[in-house]
Motif scaffolding. Structure first.
Motif, PDB file in Angstrom:
ATOM      1  N   TYR A   1      29.258  26.766   5.047  1.00  0.00           N
ATOM      2  CA  TYR A   1      30.517  27.164   4.450  1.00  0.00           C
ATOM      3  C   TYR A   1      30.381  27.241   2.936  1.00  0.00           C
ATOM      4  O   TYR A   1      29.659  26.447   2.345  1.00  0.00           O
ATOM      5  N   PRO A   2      31.123  28.150   2.309  1.00  0.00           N
ATOM      6  CA  PRO A   2      31.122  28.147   0.838  1.00  0.00           C
ATOM      7  C   PRO A   2      31.923  26.939   0.348  1.00  0.00           C
ATOM      8  O   PRO A   2      32.833  26.462   1.031  1.00  0.00           O
ATOM      9  N   VAL A   3      31.581  26.447  -0.829  1.00  0.00           N
ATOM     10  CA  VAL A   3      32.344  25.357  -1.430  1.00  0.00           C
ATOM     11  C   VAL A   3      33.716  25.920  -1.794  1.00  0.00           C
ATOM     12  O   VAL A   3      33.809  26.958  -2.454  1.00  0.00           O
ATOM     13  N   PRO A   4      34.789  25.261  -1.362  1.00  0.00           N
ATOM     14  CA  PRO A   4      36.129  25.756  -1.715  1.00  0.00           C
ATOM     15  C   PRO A   4      36.313  25.843  -3.227  1.00  0.00           C
ATOM     16  O   PRO A   4      35.854  24.979  -3.973  1.00  0.00           O
ATOM     17  N   MET A   5      36.995  26.882  -3.651  1.00  0.00           N
ATOM     18  CA  MET A   5      37.187  27.135  -5.080  1.00  0.00           C
ATOM     19  C   MET A   5      37.854  25.965  -5.783  1.00  0.00           C
ATOM     20  O   MET A   5      37.528  25.653  -6.928  1.00  0.00           O
ATOM     21  N   GLU A   6      38.775  25.284  -5.103  1.00  0.00           N
ATOM     22  CA  GLU A   6      39.461  24.165  -5.769  1.00  0.00           C
ATOM     23  C   GLU A   6      38.494  23.023  -6.100  1.00  0.00           C
ATOM     24  O   GLU A   6      38.644  22.344  -7.112  1.00  0.00           O
ATOM     25  N   ILE A   7      37.468  22.832  -5.283  1.00  0.00           N
ATOM     26  CA  ILE A   7      36.456  21.812  -5.574  1.00  0.00           C
ATOM     27  C   ILE A   7      35.608  22.263  -6.758  1.00  0.00           C
ATOM     28  O   ILE A   7      35.354  21.489  -7.680  1.00  0.00           O
ATOM     29  N   ASP A   8      35.182  23.504  -6.743  1.00  0.00           N
ATOM     30  CA  ASP A   8      34.376  24.045  -7.834  1.00  0.00           C
ATOM     31  C   ASP A   8      35.128  23.923  -9.157  1.00  0.00           C
ATOM     32  O   ASP A   8      34.580  23.479 -10.171  1.00  0.00           O
ATOM     33  N   ARG A   9      36.402  24.290  -9.149  1.00  0.00           N
ATOM     34  CA  ARG A   9      37.211  24.215 -10.370  1.00  0.00           C
ATOM     35  C   ARG A   9      37.442  22.767 -10.810  1.00  0.00           C
ATOM     36  O   ARG A   9      37.425  22.476 -12.014  1.00  0.00           O
ATOM     37  N   ALA A  10      37.652  21.860  -9.860  1.00  0.00           N
ATOM     38  CA  ALA A  10      37.887  20.453 -10.209  1.00  0.00           C
ATOM     39  C   ALA A  10      36.652  19.861 -10.887  1.00  0.00           C
ATOM     40  O   ALA A  10      36.761  19.139 -11.889  1.00  0.00           O
ATOM     41  N   VAL A  11      35.467  20.176 -10.365  1.00  0.00           N
ATOM     42  CA  VAL A  11      34.227  19.682 -10.966  1.00  0.00           C
ATOM     43  C   VAL A  11      34.051  20.285 -12.357  1.00  0.00           C
ATOM     44  O   VAL A  11      33.716  19.589 -13.314  1.00  0.00           O
ATOM     45  N   MET A  12      34.316  21.579 -12.482  1.00  0.00           N
ATOM     46  CA  MET A  12      34.213  22.238 -13.777  1.00  0.00           C
ATOM     47  C   MET A  12      35.174  21.614 -14.785  1.00  0.00           C
ATOM     48  O   MET A  12      34.790  21.282 -15.909  1.00  0.00           O
ATOM     49  N   ASN A  13      36.427  21.426 -14.389  1.00  0.00           N
ATOM     50  CA  ASN A  13      37.420  20.855 -15.306  1.00  0.00           C
ATOM     51  C   ASN A  13      37.059  19.429 -15.700  1.00  0.00           C
ATOM     52  O   ASN A  13      37.248  19.037 -16.859  1.00  0.00           O
ATOM     53  N   SER A  14      36.536  18.660 -14.770  1.00  0.00           N
ATOM     54  CA  SER A  14      36.120  17.286 -15.064  1.00  0.00           C
ATOM     55  C   SER A  14      34.989  17.283 -16.091  1.00  0.00           C
ATOM     56  O   SER A  14      34.991  16.487 -17.043  1.00  0.00           O
ATOM     57  N   LYS A  15      34.031  18.167 -15.921  1.00  0.00           N
ATOM     58  CA  LYS A  15      32.903  18.254 -16.852  1.00  0.00           C
ATOM     59  C   LYS A  15      33.378  18.674 -18.241  1.00  0.00           C
ATOM     60  O   LYS A  15      32.981  18.089 -19.254  1.00  0.00           O
ATOM     61  N   LEU A  16      34.223  19.687 -18.283  1.00  0.00           N
ATOM     62  CA  LEU A  16      34.730  20.143 -19.578  1.00  0.00           C
ATOM     63  C   LEU A  16      35.520  19.038 -20.281  1.00  0.00           C
ATOM     64  O   LEU A  16      35.377  18.838 -21.485  1.00  0.00           O
ATOM     65  N   ALA A  17      36.337  18.305 -19.526  1.00  0.00           N
ATOM     66  CA  ALA A  17      37.111  17.201 -20.109  1.00  0.00           C
ATOM     67  C   ALA A  17      36.182  16.124 -20.649  1.00  0.00           C
ATOM     68  O   ALA A  17      36.404  15.589 -21.745  1.00  0.00           O
ATOM     69  N   ALA A  18      35.115  15.814 -19.902  1.00  0.00           N
ATOM     70  CA  ALA A  18      34.150  14.798 -20.349  1.00  0.00           C
ATOM     71  C   ALA A  18      33.460  15.222 -21.642  1.00  0.00           C
ATOM     72  O   ALA A  18      33.095  14.384 -22.464  1.00  0.00           O
ATOM     73  N   LEU A  19      33.297  16.529 -21.825  1.00  0.00           N
ATOM     74  CA  LEU A  19      32.665  17.051 -23.035  1.00  0.00           C
ATOM     75  C   LEU A  19      33.668  17.252 -24.173  1.00  0.00           C
ATOM     76  O   LEU A  19      33.286  17.626 -25.277  1.00  0.00           O
ATOM     77  N   GLY A  20      34.966  17.057 -23.855  1.00  0.00           N
ATOM     78  CA  GLY A  20      35.990  17.275 -24.871  1.00  0.00           C
ATOM     79  C   GLY A  20      36.223  18.744 -25.156  1.00  0.00           C
ATOM     80  O   GLY A  20      36.639  19.112 -26.249  1.00  0.00           O
ATOM     81  N   VAL A  21      35.979  19.586 -24.176  1.00  0.00           N
ATOM     82  CA  VAL A  21      36.113  21.032 -24.340  1.00  0.00           C
ATOM     83  C   VAL A  21      37.411  21.491 -23.687  1.00  0.00           C
ATOM     84  O   VAL A  21      37.707  21.130 -22.545  1.00  0.00           O
ATOM     85  N   ASN A  22      38.169  22.270 -24.421  1.00  0.00           N
ATOM     86  CA  ASN A  22      39.394  22.861 -23.886  1.00  0.00           C
ATOM     87  C   ASN A  22      39.187  24.353 -23.717  1.00  0.00           C
ATOM     88  O   ASN A  22      38.622  25.009 -24.596  1.00  0.00           O
ATOM     89  N   ILE A  23      39.635  24.882 -22.592  1.00  0.00           N
ATOM     90  CA  ILE A  23      39.576  26.326 -22.374  1.00  0.00           C
ATOM     91  C   ILE A  23      40.979  26.805 -22.046  1.00  0.00           C
ATOM     92  O   ILE A  23      41.868  26.022 -21.710  1.00  0.00           O
ATOM     93  N   ASP A  24      41.173  28.110 -22.145  1.00  0.00           N
ATOM     94  CA  ASP A  24      42.474  28.689 -21.837  1.00  0.00           C
ATOM     95  C   ASP A  24      42.782  28.546 -20.360  1.00  0.00           C
ATOM     96  O   ASP A  24      41.876  28.575 -19.511  1.00  0.00           O
ATOM     97  N   THR A  25      44.056  28.416 -20.055  1.00  0.00           N
ATOM     98  CA  THR A  25      44.516  28.427 -18.678  1.00  0.00           C
ATOM     99  C   THR A  25      44.946  29.853 -18.375  1.00  0.00           C
ATOM    100  O   THR A  25      45.592  30.510 -19.202  1.00  0.00           O
ATOM    101  N   MET A  26      44.582  30.337 -17.197  1.00  0.00           N
ATOM    102  CA  MET A  26      44.937  31.706 -16.846  1.00  0.00           C
ATOM    103  C   MET A  26      46.459  31.846 -16.728  1.00  0.00           C
ATOM    104  O   MET A  26      47.138  30.935 -16.242  1.00  0.00           O
ATOM    105  N   THR A  27      46.939  32.991 -17.139  1.00  0.00           N
ATOM    106  CA  THR A  27      48.361  33.298 -16.951  1.00  0.00           C
ATOM    107  C   THR A  27      48.580  33.645 -15.485  1.00  0.00           C
ATOM    108  O   THR A  27      47.625  33.923 -14.741  1.00  0.00           O
ATOM    109  N   SER A  28      49.826  33.659 -15.056  1.00  0.00           N
ATOM    110  CA  SER A  28      50.111  34.017 -13.662  1.00  0.00           C
ATOM    111  C   SER A  28      49.649  35.443 -13.373  1.00  0.00           C
ATOM    112  O   SER A  28      49.165  35.739 -12.277  1.00  0.00           O
TER     113      SER A  28
END
Length: 167
Positions: free
Chosen positions: A129-156
């Motif tokens: 199975y592919p890794v669900p996108m929500e898991i991929d995004r959660a890991v990415m967001n956790s890593k970015l937060a640990a690095l102190g990096v902020n990125i834009d949030t997508m608009t609707s």
């Protein structure tokens, strides 16, 4: 199974451009194979120590050896052909690269753990199975937060657009 033709080294030697051994055995690529290889062939080992490619055979066929780049020895054959040996025949992933830096390993291990927990909590049957996108995004967001990096949030509007071509 991936569409590649399986053949003996005797058959492959004059056809191939890149030869990567992964057997764990000794002298998988020998004199009789090297003699038939094309000019510019690349030899590498990812299997076992530095014994899969017979370096004594390679040396015996060469007029001289040149090192034009780090981790690439070019054996200039007596007939003028050039055979390139990666990492002195040692394991290419160790001898020719920096390995996996911790910045990559922590992401890989985090993703593996989160995926395993997801499989366990959702009682998913055995399969691929592919890794669900929500898991991929959660890991990415956790890593970015640990690095102190902020990125834009997508608009609707951006979210809807991304969904439109992913479905």
């Amino acid at each position: 199974m991936d569409g590649f033709r399986v053949m003996s080294m005797e058959e492959a030697a004059p056809l191939g451009d890149i030869f990567l051994t992964l057997t764990g055995n000794i002298h998988v690529i020998r004199k009789e194979h090297i003699e038939r290889m094309k000019n510019g062939a690349v030899l590498g080992n990812a299997g076992h120590f530095d014994v899969e490619i017979s370096k004594p055979d390679l040396q015996s066929l060469a007029d001289h050896v040149e090192q034009l780049r780090d981790n690439i020895d070019t054996y200039v054959m007596k007939d003028g052909r050039r055979i390139n040996l990666l990492g002195e025949g040692r394991l290419t992933n160790l001898a020719c690269a920096d390995g996996h830096p911790i910045e990559i390993m922590d992401l890989s291990f985090s993703l593996q753990l989160e995926a395993a927990l997801y499989i366990y909590t959702h009682k998913i049957n055995a399969g691929l199975y592919p890794v669900p996108m929500e898991i991929d995004r959660a890991v990415m967001n956790s890593k970015l937060a640990a690095l102190g990096v902020n990125i834009d949030t997508m608009t609707s509007e951006q979210i809807e657009y991304m969904k439109s071509w992913q479905e």
